[in-house]
Design a protein around this motif. Structure first.
Motif, PDB file in Angstrom:
ATOM      1  N   ILE A   1       0.832  -1.150   0.010  1.00  0.00           N
ATOM      2  CA  ILE A   1      -0.095   0.061   0.005  1.00  0.00           C
ATOM      3  C   ILE A   1       0.817   1.328  -0.175  1.00  0.00           C
ATOM      4  CG2 ILE A   1      -1.532   1.495   1.222  1.00  0.00           C
ATOM      5  CD1 ILE A   1      -3.016  -0.897   0.027  1.00  0.00           C
ATOM      6  N   TYR A   2       1.873   1.335   0.735  1.00  0.00           N
ATOM      7  CA  TYR A   2       2.785   2.543   0.945  1.00  0.00           C
ATOM      8  C   TYR A   2       3.706   2.585  -0.432  1.00  0.00           C
ATOM      9  CZ  TYR A   2       1.226   4.285   5.217  1.00  0.00           C
ATOM     10  OH  TYR A   2       0.474   4.812   6.380  1.00  0.00           O
ATOM     11  N   ALA A   3       3.798   1.689  -1.171  1.00  0.00           N
ATOM     12  CA  ALA A   3       4.452   1.815  -2.609  1.00  0.00           C
ATOM     13  C   ALA A   3       3.931   3.106  -3.302  1.00  0.00           C
ATOM     14  CB  ALA A   3       4.292   0.549  -3.147  1.00  0.00           C
ATOM     15  N   SER A   4       2.539   3.442  -3.132  1.00  0.00           N
ATOM     16  CA  SER A   4       1.775   4.499  -3.673  1.00  0.00           C
ATOM     17  C   SER A   4       1.113   5.290  -2.440  1.00  0.00           C
ATOM     18  CB  SER A   4       0.653   4.027  -4.581  1.00  0.00           C
ATOM     19  OG  SER A   4      -0.335   3.022  -3.879  1.00  0.00           O
ATOM     20  N   THR A   5       0.220   5.940  -2.792  1.00  0.00           N
ATOM     21  CA  THR A   5      -0.501   6.758  -1.544  1.00  0.00           C
ATOM     22  C   THR A   5      -1.714   5.881  -1.114  1.00  0.00           C
ATOM     23  OG1 THR A   5       0.297   8.789  -2.779  1.00  0.00           O
ATOM     24  CG2 THR A   5      -1.521   8.961  -0.987  1.00  0.00           C
ATOM     25  N   PRO A   6      -1.483   5.626   0.238  1.00  0.00           N
ATOM     26  CA  PRO A   6      -2.676   4.805   0.935  1.00  0.00           C
ATOM     27  C   PRO A   6      -3.817   5.880   0.881  1.00  0.00           C
ATOM     28  CG  PRO A   6      -0.692   4.702   1.976  1.00  0.00           C
ATOM     29  CD  PRO A   6      -0.442   5.722   1.069  1.00  0.00           C
TER      30      PRO A   6
ATOM     31  N   GLY B   1       1.066   3.485  15.219  1.00  0.00           N
ATOM     32  CA  GLY B   1       0.522   3.190  13.828  1.00  0.00           C
ATOM     33  C   GLY B   1       0.521   4.434  13.184  1.00  0.00           C
ATOM     34  N   CYS B   2       1.534   5.113  12.959  1.00  0.00           N
ATOM     35  CA  CYS B   2       1.440   6.536  12.589  1.00  0.00           C
ATOM     36  C   CYS B   2       1.788   6.710  11.057  1.00  0.00           C
ATOM     37  CB  CYS B   2       2.861   7.088  13.397  1.00  0.00           C
ATOM     38  SG  CYS B   2       4.414   6.750  12.504  1.00  0.00           S
ATOM     39  N   GLY B   3       1.904   5.888  10.335  1.00  0.00           N
ATOM     40  CA  GLY B   3       1.747   6.123   8.814  1.00  0.00           C
ATOM     41  C   GLY B   3       2.658   6.838   8.565  1.00  0.00           C
ATOM     42  N   SER B   4       2.638   7.783   7.601  1.00  0.00           N
ATOM     43  CA  SER B   4       3.673   8.847   7.249  1.00  0.00           C
ATOM     44  C   SER B   4       3.523  10.015   7.985  1.00  0.00           C
ATOM     45  CB  SER B   4       3.162   8.992   5.551  1.00  0.00           C
ATOM     46  OG  SER B   4       2.089   9.879   5.543  1.00  0.00           O
ATOM     47  N   GLY B   5       3.057  10.022   9.059  1.00  0.00           N
ATOM     48  CA  GLY B   5       3.342  10.841  10.059  1.00  0.00           C
ATOM     49  C   GLY B   5       2.478  12.229  10.263  1.00  0.00           C
ATOM     50  N   ASP B   6       1.632  12.270   9.753  1.00  0.00           N
ATOM     51  CA  ASP B   6       0.766  13.559   9.413  1.00  0.00           C
ATOM     52  C   ASP B   6       0.137  13.802  11.081  1.00  0.00           C
ATOM     53  OD1 ASP B   6       0.957  14.303   7.000  1.00  0.00           O
ATOM     54  OD2 ASP B   6      -0.634  12.985   6.219  1.00  0.00           O
ATOM     55  N   HIS B   7      -0.146  12.898  11.932  1.00  0.00           N
ATOM     56  CA  HIS B   7      -0.718  13.345  13.070  1.00  0.00           C
ATOM     57  C   HIS B   7       0.598  13.889  13.991  1.00  0.00           C
ATOM     58  CE1 HIS B   7      -4.320  11.211  11.473  1.00  0.00           C
ATOM     59  NE2 HIS B   7      -4.831  12.116  12.404  1.00  0.00           N
ATOM     60  N   ALA B   8       1.488  12.945  14.155  1.00  0.00           N
ATOM     61  CA  ALA B   8       2.667  13.253  14.969  1.00  0.00           C
ATOM     62  C   ALA B   8       3.222  14.676  14.629  1.00  0.00           C
ATOM     63  CB  ALA B   8       3.786  12.339  14.503  1.00  0.00           C
TER      64      ALA B   8
ATOM     65  N   VAL C   1       5.147  -0.409  12.248  1.00  0.00           N
ATOM     66  CA  VAL C   1       6.084  -1.533  11.749  1.00  0.00           C
ATOM     67  C   VAL C   1       6.332  -1.308  10.223  1.00  0.00           C
ATOM     68  CG1 VAL C   1       4.257  -3.100  11.124  1.00  0.00           C
ATOM     69  CG2 VAL C   1       6.018  -4.172  12.059  1.00  0.00           C
ATOM     70  N   VAL C   2       5.648  -0.546   9.482  1.00  0.00           N
ATOM     71  CA  VAL C   2       6.063  -0.370   8.051  1.00  0.00           C
ATOM     72  C   VAL C   2       7.033   0.533   7.855  1.00  0.00           C
ATOM     73  CG1 VAL C   2       4.891   0.175   5.658  1.00  0.00           C
ATOM     74  CG2 VAL C   2       3.520  -0.901   7.646  1.00  0.00           C
ATOM     75  N   GLU C   3       8.141   0.023   7.122  1.00  0.00           N
ATOM     76  CA  GLU C   3       9.444   0.626   7.254  1.00  0.00           C
ATOM     77  C   GLU C   3       9.253   1.877   5.944  1.00  0.00           C
ATOM     78  OE1 GLU C   3      13.123  -1.281   6.266  1.00  0.00           O
ATOM     79  OE2 GLU C   3      12.838  -2.803   8.182  1.00  0.00           O
ATOM     80  N   ALA C   4       8.511   1.631   4.844  1.00  0.00           N
ATOM     81  CA  ALA C   4       8.149   2.577   4.012  1.00  0.00           C
ATOM     82  C   ALA C   4       7.644   3.716   4.632  1.00  0.00           C
ATOM     83  CB  ALA C   4       7.396   2.081   2.868  1.00  0.00           C
ATOM     84  N   ALA C   5       6.567   3.636   5.462  1.00  0.00           N
ATOM     85  CA  ALA C   5       5.713   4.665   6.272  1.00  0.00           C
ATOM     86  C   ALA C   5       6.738   5.604   6.807  1.00  0.00           C
ATOM     87  CB  ALA C   5       4.688   4.032   6.916  1.00  0.00           C
ATOM     88  N   ILE C   6       7.538   4.864   7.805  1.00  0.00           N
ATOM     89  CA  ILE C   6       8.378   5.714   8.472  1.00  0.00           C
ATOM     90  C   ILE C   6       9.538   6.368   7.820  1.00  0.00           C
ATOM     91  CG2 ILE C   6      10.209   5.489  10.157  1.00  0.00           C
ATOM     92  CD1 ILE C   6       7.460   5.022  11.474  1.00  0.00           C
TER      93      ILE C   6
END
Length: 206
Positions: A12-17, A45-52, A67-72
């Motif tokens: 999923i994170y290979a594109s935009t979820p 479960g921060c995904g690409s970090g928008d809330h943080a 846990v998803v390295e691409a998201a981090i």
């Protein structure tokens, strides 16, 4: 158990979820406005970090884990583009958000936007216990989860008001500060959701 594997999220994170909306969920922002958090904050479960990132912009120190390295990796790229006053408050780490106790840290708040709803009841039980263990007394849990279920193998599971009231009861050491219908925004269409802010009570609350 969850029907979602790390490989699923990697793909999923290979594109935009669909849940990545270029900013925080409005329902989470509203809860943070009404019931301000205390630092440090954990974005589970921060995904690409928008809330943080949005929390750091409020002047609070925040750790985002996924846990998803691409998201981090995407989250860290976003953080590098921030001005120092916000960027210096941010940390992103590849870690299992189902086991935040493994971080061996305590938090004044935990934000969960669309993580809790990925799991079956037994895992939700354990996740609630994990959140309780990492929150300081008076710390707050912010939840935004789907309130509907779709007949597909890789979609979130419904979370109800009644479930949250039972799982986060006073008897279990929680106080519900807000619990209401909401919308989970996505790139496809908004999804009916439940939003909650729940406070961890001191051990001697009884």
């Amino acid at each position: 158990m969850s029907n979602f594997s790390p490989d699923f999220f990697d793909s999923i994170y290979a594109s935009t979820p669909p849940w990545e909306i270029d900013g925080p969920q409005p329902a989470i922002s509203a809860l943070l406005d009404e019931h301000p958090p205390t630092a440090p904050v954990l974005d589970a479960g921060c995904g690409s970090g928008d809330h943080a990132i949005a929390i750091a912009r409020r002047g609070l120190r925040v750790l985002g884990i996924d846990v998803v390295e691409a998201a981090i990796a995407q989250a860290r790229d976003k953080a590098r583009a921030l001005p120092p006053d916000a960027g210096d408050l941010l940390e992103f780490q590849v870690a299992d958000a189902l086991r935040p106790t493994l971080l061996e840290r305590r938090f004044g708040a935990v934000v969960d936007s669309g993580f809790f709803h990925l799991f079956e009841q037994d895992q939700r039980d354990r996740l609630a216990e994990e959140f309780a263990a990492v929150l300081i007394p008076g710390g707050r849990l912010y939840l935004l989860e789907f309130a509907v279920e779709f007949p597909l193998p890789t979609t979130p599971r419904k979370v109800t008001d009644d479930e949250l009231r039972a799982r986060f009861s006073t008897e279990r050491g929680w106080r519900i500060l807000a619990l209401r219908p909401a919308q989970f925004q996505s790139r496809i269409a908004p999804v009916p959701a439940v939003a909650a802010c729940i406070e961890r009570l001191p051990a001697d609350h009884a």
